[in-house]
Design a protein around this motif. Structure first.
Motif, PDB file in Angstrom:
ATOM      1  N   ALA A  45      48.598  10.908  62.145  1.00 55.44           N
ATOM      2  CA  ALA A  45      47.582   9.933  63.021  1.00 55.44           C
ATOM      3  C   ALA A  45      46.551  10.988  63.179  1.00 55.44           C
ATOM      4  O   ALA A  45      46.712  11.954  63.999  1.00 55.44           O
ATOM      5  N   ASP A  46      45.314  10.453  63.439  1.00 53.69           N
ATOM      6  CA  ASP A  46      44.052  10.675  64.002  1.00 53.69           C
ATOM      7  C   ASP A  46      44.052  10.112  65.358  1.00 53.69           C
ATOM      8  O   ASP A  46      44.178   8.979  65.507  1.00 53.69           O
ATOM      9  N   ILE A  47      43.812  10.859  66.547  1.00 51.06           N
ATOM     10  CA  ILE A  47      43.798  10.364  67.756  1.00 51.06           C
ATOM     11  C   ILE A  47      42.399  10.270  68.072  1.00 51.06           C
ATOM     12  O   ILE A  47      41.494  11.064  67.941  1.00 51.06           O
ATOM     13  N   VAL A  48      41.878   8.978  68.506  1.00 50.79           N
ATOM     14  CA  VAL A  48      40.567   8.798  68.941  1.00 50.79           C
ATOM     15  C   VAL A  48      40.780   8.345  70.388  1.00 50.79           C
ATOM     16  O   VAL A  48      41.286   7.509  70.872  1.00 50.79           O
ATOM     17  N   HIS A  49      39.951   8.967  71.317  1.00 47.41           N
ATOM     18  CA  HIS A  49      40.025   8.263  72.529  1.00 47.41           C
ATOM     19  C   HIS A  49      39.104   7.234  72.935  1.00 47.41           C
ATOM     20  O   HIS A  49      37.926   7.009  72.468  1.00 47.41           O
ATOM     21  N   ALA A  50      39.624   6.273  73.728  1.00 49.65           N
ATOM     22  CA  ALA A  50      38.797   5.155  73.978  1.00 49.65           C
ATOM     23  C   ALA A  50      39.185   4.603  75.274  1.00 49.65           C
ATOM     24  O   ALA A  50      40.195   5.041  76.174  1.00 49.65           O
ATOM     25  N   TYR A  51      38.234   3.901  76.014  1.00 53.29           N
ATOM     26  CA  TYR A  51      38.620   3.483  77.469  1.00 53.29           C
ATOM     27  C   TYR A  51      39.336   2.047  77.168  1.00 53.29           C
ATOM     28  O   TYR A  51      38.943   1.086  76.166  1.00 53.29           O
ATOM     29  N   ASP A  52      40.201   1.695  78.070  1.00 50.20           N
ATOM     30  CA  ASP A  52      41.060   0.355  77.937  1.00 50.20           C
ATOM     31  C   ASP A  52      40.197  -0.721  79.163  1.00 50.20           C
ATOM     32  O   ASP A  52      39.238  -0.284  79.513  1.00 50.20           O
ATOM     33  N   ASP A  53      40.959  -1.795  79.245  1.00 50.85           N
ATOM     34  CA  ASP A  53      40.433  -2.768  79.963  1.00 50.85           C
ATOM     35  C   ASP A  53      40.313  -2.375  81.356  1.00 50.85           C
ATOM     36  O   ASP A  53      39.437  -2.890  82.268  1.00 50.85           O
ATOM     37  N   ALA A  54      41.274  -1.168  81.686  1.00 45.98           N
ATOM     38  CA  ALA A  54      41.231  -0.730  83.290  1.00 45.98           C
ATOM     39  C   ALA A  54      40.628   0.451  83.433  1.00 45.98           C
ATOM     40  O   ALA A  54      40.449   1.064  84.461  1.00 45.98           O
ATOM     41  N   CYS A  55      39.613   0.727  82.476  1.00 41.26           N
ATOM     42  CA  CYS A  55      38.736   1.942  82.400  1.00 41.26           C
ATOM     43  C   CYS A  55      39.501   3.323  82.167  1.00 41.26           C
ATOM     44  O   CYS A  55      39.137   4.141  82.828  1.00 41.26           O
ATOM     45  N   LEU A  56      40.710   3.071  81.872  1.00 45.65           N
ATOM     46  CA  LEU A  56      41.453   4.290  81.763  1.00 45.65           C
ATOM     47  C   LEU A  56      41.521   4.877  80.264  1.00 45.65           C
ATOM     48  O   LEU A  56      41.323   4.056  79.532  1.00 45.65           O
ATOM     49  N   LEU A  57      41.279   6.007  80.029  1.00 48.95           N
ATOM     50  CA  LEU A  57      41.186   6.983  78.634  1.00 48.95           C
ATOM     51  C   LEU A  57      42.590   6.760  78.239  1.00 48.95           C
ATOM     52  O   LEU A  57      43.523   7.189  78.514  1.00 48.95           O
ATOM     53  N   VAL A  58      42.759   6.224  77.026  1.00 47.41           N
ATOM     54  CA  VAL A  58      43.865   6.132  76.131  1.00 47.41           C
ATOM     55  C   VAL A  58      43.761   6.715  74.724  1.00 47.41           C
ATOM     56  O   VAL A  58      42.592   6.815  74.088  1.00 47.41           O
ATOM     57  N   GLU A  59      44.680   6.960  74.166  1.00 44.42           N
ATOM     58  CA  GLU A  59      44.681   7.617  72.876  1.00 44.42           C
ATOM     59  C   GLU A  59      44.921   6.486  71.988  1.00 44.42           C
ATOM     60  O   GLU A  59      46.045   5.666  72.017  1.00 44.42           O
ATOM     61  N   THR A  60      44.101   6.188  70.868  1.00 43.95           N
ATOM     62  CA  THR A  60      44.235   5.293  69.879  1.00 43.95           C
ATOM     63  C   THR A  60      44.536   5.875  68.538  1.00 43.95           C
ATOM     64  O   THR A  60      43.968   7.132  68.372  1.00 43.95           O
ATOM     65  N   GLN A  61      45.666   5.436  67.773  1.00 45.50           N
ATOM     66  CA  GLN A  61      45.797   6.306  66.523  1.00 45.50           C
ATOM     67  C   GLN A  61      45.567   5.589  65.413  1.00 45.50           C
ATOM     68  O   GLN A  61      45.562   4.418  65.201  1.00 45.50           O
ATOM     69  N   VAL A  62      45.042   6.361  64.480  1.00 45.74           N
ATOM     70  CA  VAL A  62      44.226   5.731  63.223  1.00 45.74           C
ATOM     71  C   VAL A  62      45.004   6.410  62.060  1.00 45.74           C
ATOM     72  O   VAL A  62      45.057   7.892  62.171  1.00 45.74           O
ATOM     73  N   ARG A  63      45.908   6.071  61.068  1.00 49.93           N
ATOM     74  CA  ARG A  63      46.411   6.323  60.066  1.00 49.93           C
ATOM     75  C   ARG A  63      46.655   5.573  58.972  1.00 49.93           C
ATOM     76  O   ARG A  63      46.585   4.336  59.052  1.00 49.93           O
ATOM     77  N   VAL A  64      47.170   6.291  57.689  1.00 47.75           N
ATOM     78  CA  VAL A  64      47.425   5.058  56.634  1.00 47.75           C
ATOM     79  C   VAL A  64      49.044   4.865  56.762  1.00 47.75           C
ATOM     80  O   VAL A  64      49.669   5.440  57.457  1.00 47.75           O
ATOM     81  N   ALA A  65      49.266   3.687  56.368  1.00 48.32           N
ATOM     82  CA  ALA A  65      50.715   3.338  56.409  1.00 48.32           C
ATOM     83  C   ALA A  65      50.942   2.260  55.249  1.00 48.32           C
ATOM     84  O   ALA A  65      50.001   2.149  54.472  1.00 48.32           O
ATOM     85  N   TYR A  66      52.097   2.132  55.030  1.00 42.67           N
ATOM     86  CA  TYR A  66      52.466   1.402  53.892  1.00 42.67           C
ATOM     87  C   TYR A  66      54.066   0.656  53.903  1.00 42.67           C
ATOM     88  O   TYR A  66      54.960   1.885  54.176  1.00 42.67           O
ATOM     89  N   TRP A  67      54.164  -0.523  53.686  1.00 43.97           N
ATOM     90  CA  TRP A  67      55.632  -1.000  53.659  1.00 43.97           C
ATOM     91  C   TRP A  67      55.925  -1.060  52.059  1.00 43.97           C
ATOM     92  O   TRP A  67      55.320  -1.645  51.357  1.00 43.97           O
ATOM     93  N   ASP A  68      57.028  -0.380  51.876  1.00 38.03           N
ATOM     94  CA  ASP A  68      57.392  -0.110  50.815  1.00 38.03           C
ATOM     95  C   ASP A  68      58.832  -1.359  50.537  1.00 38.03           C
ATOM     96  O   ASP A  68      59.724  -0.899  51.023  1.00 38.03           O
ATOM     97  N   LYS A  69      58.445  -2.361  50.403  1.00 38.56           N
ATOM     98  CA  LYS A  69      59.327  -3.562  50.190  1.00 38.56           C
ATOM     99  C   LYS A  69      60.089  -3.859  49.216  1.00 38.56           C
ATOM    100  O   LYS A  69      60.082  -3.388  48.064  1.00 38.56           O
ATOM    101  N   ALA A  70      61.569  -4.450  49.364  1.00 39.46           N
ATOM    102  CA  ALA A  70      62.323  -4.823  48.688  1.00 39.46           C
ATOM    103  C   ALA A  70      61.544  -5.973  47.603  1.00 39.46           C
ATOM    104  O   ALA A  70      60.976  -6.604  48.176  1.00 39.46           O
ATOM    105  N   PRO A  71      62.105  -6.350  46.281  1.00 40.92           N
ATOM    106  CA  PRO A  71      61.367  -7.138  45.604  1.00 40.92           C
ATOM    107  C   PRO A  71      61.244  -8.656  46.191  1.00 40.92           C
ATOM    108  O   PRO A  71      60.163  -9.226  45.789  1.00 40.92           O
ATOM    109  N   ASP A  72      62.493  -8.853  46.744  1.00 42.07           N
ATOM    110  CA  ASP A  72      62.309 -10.281  47.270  1.00 42.07           C
ATOM    111  C   ASP A  72      61.360 -10.440  48.764  1.00 42.07           C
ATOM    112  O   ASP A  72      61.294 -11.454  49.103  1.00 42.07           O
TER     113      ASP A  72
END
Length: 123
Positions: A45-72
């Motif tokens: 995860a790359d962490i990107v700091h942003a302000y939330d609705d309460a003006c608190l600095l929060v860590e937002t995660q950005v990353r690659v993801a993938y669901w390797d699903k069963a055929p059904d």
């Protein structure tokens, strides 16, 4: 300008051979007879700091993801999310969770750059 910080990753436990090479955090449900090979793979995860609705600095995660699903399970999500995608999430899964195709992620990145450039030149 603040650069996103790469999240520290713990020592990688042994992964099954069917994990993607970029997978450092995954949920293996191989033991579940109802969802064999239903695996959620996540990259670093790359962490990107942003302000939330309460003006608190929060860590937002950005990353690659993938669901390797069963055929059904294939076809239970939009077709373009049946491949590796970009995941954006807030401090808790309930706060913010977005799934973007690579094309959508590039469009969002371009829009963010345009808005940041405009903000830099605003009076």
């Amino acid at each position: 300008m603040v650069e996103p910080a790469r999240a520290a990753s713990a020592a990688r436990p042994p992964h099954p051979q069917h994990c993607p090479s970029w997978c450092i955090d995954c949920r293996h449900d191989d033991a579940d007879p109802f969802s064999p090979r239903a695996l959620l793979h996540r990259g670093a995860a790359d962490i990107v700091h942003a302000y939330d609705d309460a003006c608190l600095l929060v860590e937002t995660q950005v990353r690659v993801a993938y669901w390797d699903k069963a055929p059904d399970w294939i076809g239970t999500d939009p077709t373009d999310l049946e491949h590796p995608y970009v995941e954006i999430s807030g401090p808790t899964e309930d706060d913010l969770h977005l799934s973007l195709t690579p094309e959508h992620a590039r469009a969002l990145a371009a829009a963010l750059l345009r808005a940041a450039d405009t903000a830099d030149t605003a009076v």
